[in-house]
Design a protein around this motif. Structure first.
Motif, PDB file in Angstrom:
ATOM      1  N   PHE B 258       5.886  94.618 -34.272  1.00 54.43           N
ATOM      2  CA  PHE B 258       5.750  93.436 -33.415  1.00 54.43           C
ATOM      3  C   PHE B 258       6.926  93.296 -32.460  1.00 54.43           C
ATOM      4  N   GLU B 260       8.350  96.054 -31.093  1.00 57.56           N
ATOM      5  CA  GLU B 260       7.919  97.016 -30.085  1.00 57.56           C
ATOM      6  C   GLU B 260       6.885  96.354 -29.174  1.00 57.56           C
ATOM      7  N   SER B 261       5.976  95.617 -29.812  1.00 56.84           N
ATOM      8  CA  SER B 261       4.909  94.964 -29.069  1.00 56.84           C
ATOM      9  C   SER B 261       5.473  93.911 -28.118  1.00 56.84           C
ATOM     10  N   ARG B 263       8.355  93.994 -26.804  1.00 59.88           N
ATOM     11  CA  ARG B 263       8.997  94.699 -25.688  1.00 59.88           C
ATOM     12  C   ARG B 263       7.941  95.189 -24.707  1.00 59.88           C
ATOM     13  N   ALA B 264       6.802  95.645 -25.256  1.00 59.49           N
ATOM     14  CA  ALA B 264       5.735  96.134 -24.384  1.00 59.49           C
ATOM     15  C   ALA B 264       5.122  95.005 -23.568  1.00 59.49           C
ATOM     16  N   ILE B 265       5.244  93.765 -24.093  1.00 59.38           N
ATOM     17  CA  ILE B 265       4.737  92.610 -23.354  1.00 59.38           C
ATOM     18  C   ILE B 265       5.668  92.270 -22.197  1.00 59.38           C
ATOM     19  N   GLY B 266       6.888  92.771 -22.280  1.00 59.73           N
ATOM     20  CA  GLY B 266       7.824  92.528 -21.195  1.00 59.73           C
ATOM     21  C   GLY B 266       8.760  91.370 -21.439  1.00 59.73           C
ATOM     22  N   LEU B 267       8.952  90.994 -22.714  1.00 58.84           N
ATOM     23  CA  LEU B 267       9.896  89.916 -22.991  1.00 58.84           C
ATOM     24  C   LEU B 267      11.317  90.438 -22.841  1.00 58.84           C
ATOM     25  N   PRO B 268      12.198  89.662 -22.209  1.00 58.48           N
ATOM     26  CA  PRO B 268      13.596  90.087 -22.101  1.00 58.48           C
ATOM     27  C   PRO B 268      14.311  90.014 -23.449  1.00 58.48           C
ATOM     28  N   LEU B 271      15.043  86.707 -25.370  1.00 58.85           N
ATOM     29  CA  LEU B 271      13.878  86.042 -25.970  1.00 58.85           C
ATOM     30  C   LEU B 271      13.415  86.774 -27.225  1.00 58.85           C
ATOM     31  N   HIS B 275      13.374  84.523 -30.307  1.00 58.88           N
ATOM     32  CA  HIS B 275      12.051  84.110 -30.768  1.00 58.88           C
ATOM     33  C   HIS B 275      11.471  84.988 -31.858  1.00 58.88           C
ATOM     34  N   HIS B 276      11.865  86.250 -31.882  1.00 60.01           N
ATOM     35  CA  HIS B 276      11.172  87.144 -32.806  1.00 60.01           C
ATOM     36  C   HIS B 276      12.056  87.672 -33.916  1.00 60.01           C
TER      37      HIS B 276
END
Lengths: 322, 370
Positions: B258, B260-261, B263-268, B271, B275-276
Motif C-alpha cells: 500500500f 508502493e500504491s 507512491r504510484a498514486i502520486g502522493l508526495p 503525505l 498519512h500512511h
C-alpha cells in the motif's frame, strides 16, 4: 504513440553482483491499446512496470533507457512533476489487493485523499465522486462501502476498490500488475470484465502484466514475452496465439491447459526453471531449457530483430524461417 | 433517572462506565458541597493556578452532566447503527474494555489527573504555609492532617496533591515531546533510507551511547531547574529509543504494497509518511509512550530526590520523598505517602500500557477470539 519505452535497463546492485532484472527492453503502447507483458515468475515483468513510473527503490536502479509518455521522458522529470503524472495520467493496480490498501483507513478516506491530491473539487464534490467511483466498480450500495475498512471487504471487492483508486482521475494509461493472480477463478472473471469495460468506457490504454495467457487473451491487443529480464518476442495477440515462432512462446502456449488436452495424460511443460539472474547461462539465456537448441545458442546472445507483420523476435533459429 | 449521572449506564448494564460516572459525580458534588465558597473565590482570582482549577471544576461538572443526559435521551439502537463504529479503533476499544485491570488503571489515572488539577480546591491547607512549627511539626496522620505533617509543619496531604499536579504534568508533557520528536525523526530516517538513514541513525547511536541520566544531571545543573525546563530536558534526552523503534517499524511497512500504491498514486513523501506510515506504526508507540510516562515521573522523582530537581518549596513527589528520608524513623509517613502515590501511579500506567498492547495488537486478537 502514448507510451514509448526504449532500451530500458534496470538492475539491482546486490552484495553478490549486479542483477539485471530488466535488460534492454523496448515496447510501445498506442492510445486505447492494451499491451500485455507475459513471462514466468521472476523474469522482470513487475520491475519493468515499476521502472515506467520510476518507482524502483534501492538497491534497484534504472541504468539507462527512455520512457516517453506524451512526449516527456518520465525518467528525467523532477519529483513534483512525476508525482503529478503518477495517479493522474497513469494509474496502477497491484497484484495483492489485501496489501495494496492501507489497513487503518476506510476505502472512502483513501479515495478522497487521492482526489484531493489530483483534483480541484471541493469537499462535497469529492465525497460524491468517491461514492460514484465505487458505484462504477460494481459496488452495490456504494454509500455504505465508502465507510468500510479494507479488512471488511472480500478479496474481489478489495481489488475493485484498488482499481477505483487507480481510476480516480481517469488516467490515460492503466498499469495492471497481475490484477487477477491473487483471486479465485470466478472473481478473476469479474475483475477481467470490469477492466475490459473500463478500458472501453474511458478509452484508456493498458499495460497488463500477467503469467496467465488466458487473461492475456481476454484483454490484450499486443503481447510482449519476457524471459530472464530479456524480451523474446513482441507481436500482436493473434500472432502470438497462432503462429508464434519463438521456442519459449511455443512452450508457454503448449503448457496451457486446454479443454481438449484434459483427456491426455500429461500436460506439456517447459523442462527446468528460470535461471538465476545473477548467474545467467552463456549465449541465449533460454538454451538450457530449449528443445531446439543448436551450438550457436550456447555461444551468442540472440539480438531482437524485426520480422514480417511488425513482429519482433529474439532467436537464432527464427531469423531465416520468417 | 436521567438526572443522576451514570444511572442510565447502570440500567443498561454498562457497569464500569456507569460506576465511573457516578463516582465522578459524587466526587464533584462533595467538593462543591464543602468548597463552594473557595470555588467562587477562585473564579475571581488573578492567580492562574487557582483560576484554572475552578474553571476545570466547572467544565468537569458540565461535561459529566451533559454526557449522561445526552446518553439518557439518545436511544441505544441508533448508536449501534452508526457505521463509523466498525473501525479498527472500535475493536481495539472493545478489547481494551474487556480487560478489567487495564480499565481500572485507566479510571485511576483519570481520577488522579482530576484530583491533581483540582488540587487548589481540594487541598485543605496551603502547601507552603508554615506557622507554629514547634506544635505542628511531625504530626502523624489523623483526620485533621490525612497524611500527617512534615518537619516544618506543612500539611502533607495538600503537598501531595500539589505534587501530583507537577509530577503528572511533567510525566505527560515530557513524553509528548519525546514521542513526537522520536516518531517524526524515526519515520523520516526509515522512509528515506540510504545515506539519510545512516546519518540520522548514527546520531541516535551517539545519543544512546551517552549515559542519559548523567546528561540529565548535567543539563539540570546548567539550566535552572524550573518545571518547564525539567519537562524540556526530560523530553529532549529520551527520544532516541522511540526514533529507533519507529524506524524499524517504518522499514518493514515501507516494503508493503500500500505504500508502493500510494507512491504510484502520486502522493508526495510528507503525505505518505504522515498519512500512511505513521498511523500504521502508531500502536506500539502508544504502548511505549504509556510505559514511558511512568519512567518520566520516576526520573523527575529521582532528580528531585537527589536534590537537583525542583527546588524544595515547590512540592513534587520526588522531593517529598527526599525530605522524608531525613526523618524515616521519627516520621515514616513523610516519605511513605508520596512513595505510595508514586507507586500506584506508575503501576497504573504500566498496567494501562499492558492493556493497550493487548488491545492494539492484532495477533493477540487472533489468540483470544479466533
Amino acid at each position: 504513440m502514448l507510451l514509448e519505452v526504449t532500451n530500458l535497463r534496470t538492475s539491482f546492485f546486490l552484495d553478490n553482483g549486479e542483477l539485471k532484472a530488466v535488460d534492454d527492453i523496448s515496447f510501445s503502447i498506442e492510445e486505447k491499446q492494451t499491451l500485455a507483458i507475459v513471462g514466468e515468475s521472476g523474469c522482470g515483468k513487475t520491475v519493468a512496470a515499476m521502472s515506467i513510473l520510476n518507482l524502483v527503490s534501492l538497491p534497484g536502479r534504472i541504468i539507462s533507457g527512455r520512457v516517453n509518455f506524451e512526449g516527456a521522458n518520465l525518467l528525467e522529470l523532477n519529483n513534483d512533476k512525476l508525482c503529478d503524472i503518477r495517479g493522474r495520467k497513469i494509474g496502477m493496480v497491484f497484484q495483492e489487493p489485501a496489501s495494496s490498501l492501507n489497513p487503518v483507513f476506510t476505502i472512502g478516506a483513501q479515495l478522497r485523499e487521492t482526489l484531493v491530491r489530483h483534483t480541484q473539487l471541493n469537499k462535497h464534490e469529492i465525497s460524491a465522486r468517491a461514492i460514484k467511483l465505487l458505484g462504477d466498480m460494481d459496488f452495490k450500495e456504494p454509500e455504505n462501502w465508502v465507510n468500510a475498512y479494507p479488512h471488511q471487504l472480500s478479496g474481489g471487492m478489495k481489488q475493485r476498490a484498488a482499481i477505483a483508486l487507480a481510476m480516480c482521475t481517469q488516467p490515460k494509461l492503466l498499469i495492471a500488475d497481475e490484477p487477477t493472480t491473487a483471486l479465485d477463478v470466478t472473481v478473476q472473471a469479474e475483475i477481467l470484465d470490469l477492466l475490459k469495460f473500463l478500458k472501453e468506457e474511458h478509452e484508456m490504454a493498458m499495460l497488463l502484466i500477467s503469467h496467465d495467457l488466458g487473461v492475456v487473451a481476454e484483454l490484450a491487443d499486443r503481447v510482449t514475452v519476457m524471459y530472464a529480464g530479456k524480451q523474446f518476442e513482441n507481436a500482436s495477440l493473434e500472432h502470438i496465439l497462432t503462429v508464434a515462432k519463438h521456442p519459449y512462446t511455443q512452450g508457454l502456449l503448449k503448457s496451457m491447459l486446454h479443454l481438449d488436452t484434459i483427456n491426455n495424460d500429461f500436460l506439456e511443460v517447459i523442462p527446468g526453471s528460470v535461471p538465476d539472474l545473477l548467474d545467467l547461462p552463456k549465449g541465449c539465456s533460454f538454451h538450457p531449457r530449449c528443445s531446439l537448441k543448436e551450438s550457436i545458442c550456447q555461444e551468442h546472445v540472440p539480438k531482437i530483430s524485426l520480422h514480417k507483420n511488425n513482429t519482433l523476435c529474439a532467436c537464432h533459429l527464427v531469423t531465416n524461417q520468417y | 433517572m436521567a438526572l443522576i449521572p451514570g444511572a442510565n449506564h447502570l440500567r443498561d448494564h454498562r457497569l464500569k462506565r456507569g460506576g465511573g460516572l457516578l463516582t465522578l459525580a459524587l466526587l464533584l458534588g462533595l467538593i462543591f458541597f464543602f468548597k463552594h465558597t473557595k470555588i467562587m473565590e477562585f473564579l475571581n482570582s488573578k492567580d492562574i493556578g487557582s483560576w484554572s482549577a475552578a474553571f476545570i471544576f466547572i467544565v468537569l461538572c458540565v461535561v459529566t452532566y451533559t454526557y449522561s443526559f445526552v446518553y439518557a435521551i439518545k436511544s441505544r439502537s441508533k448508536k449501534d447503527a452508526d457505521s463509523r463504529r466498525n473501525g479498527a479503533l472500535h475493536y481495539a476499544y472493545k478489547r481494551f474494555s474487556a480487560n478489567s485491570l487495564a480499565t481500572f488503571s485507566a479510571y485511576l489515572i483519570v481520577l488522579m489527573f482530576i484530583v491533581a488539577f483540582l488540587a487548589p480546591i481540594i487541598a485543605p491547607y496551603d502547601p507552603h504555609l508554615i506557622n507554629d512549627v514547634i506544635n505542628t511539626r511531625y504530626l502523624s496522620p489523623s483526620f485533621t492532617h490525612l497524611f500527617g505533617t512534615d518537619s516544618l509543619g506543612r500539611d502533607l496531604f495538600s503537598r501531595a496533591l500539589f505534587g501530583a499536579r507537577i509530577s503528572l504534568s511533567i510525566g505527560i508533557l515530557s513524553v509528548l515531546i519525546s514521542m513526537s520528536l522520536g516518531t517524526i525523526y524515526g519515520a523520516v530516517a526509515g522512509y528515506f533510507g540510504g545515506v539519510i538513514d545512516n546519518i540520522l541513525m548514527r546520531f541516535v547511536d551517539v545519543i544512546m551511547a551517552f549515559p542519559i541520566f548523567f546528561l540529565m544531571l548535567l543539563l539540570v545543573g546548567v539550566f535552572d531547574a524550573s518545571i518547564l525546563m525539567l519537562i524540556l530536558i526530560l523530553g529532549f534526552t529520551s527520544w532516541a529509543g522511540t526514533a529507533r523503534y519507529i524506524r524499524g517499524e517504518i522499514l518493514s511497512l515501507r516494503e508493503r504494497e500500500f505504500i508502493e500504491s500510494s507512491r504510484a498514486i502520486g502522493l508526495p513523501a510528507h503525505l505518505i509518511i504522515w498519512h500512511h506510515l505513521i498511523p500504521n506504526a502508531l500502536s506500539p508507540v502508544l504502548v511505549s509512550a504509556t510505559l514511558m510516562v511512568g519512567g518520566m515521573i520516576m526520573a523527575e522523582a529521582g532528580l528531585s530526590f537527589l536534590g537537583i530537581g525542583l527546588r524544595p518549596p515547590t512540592p513534587s513527589w520526588g522531593n517529598m520523598i527526599s525530605e522524608g528520608q531525613e526523618a524515616v524513623f521519627t516520621g515514616w509517613w513523610i516519605a511513605f505517602f508520596p512513595g505510595l502515590l508514586l507507586t500506584i501511579t506508575i503501576l497504573s500506567f504500566n498496567l494501562l500500557a499492558d492493556g493497550l498492547r493487548d488491545a492494539l495488537d492484532t495477533k493477540t486478537l487472533m489468540r483470544k477470539y479466533v
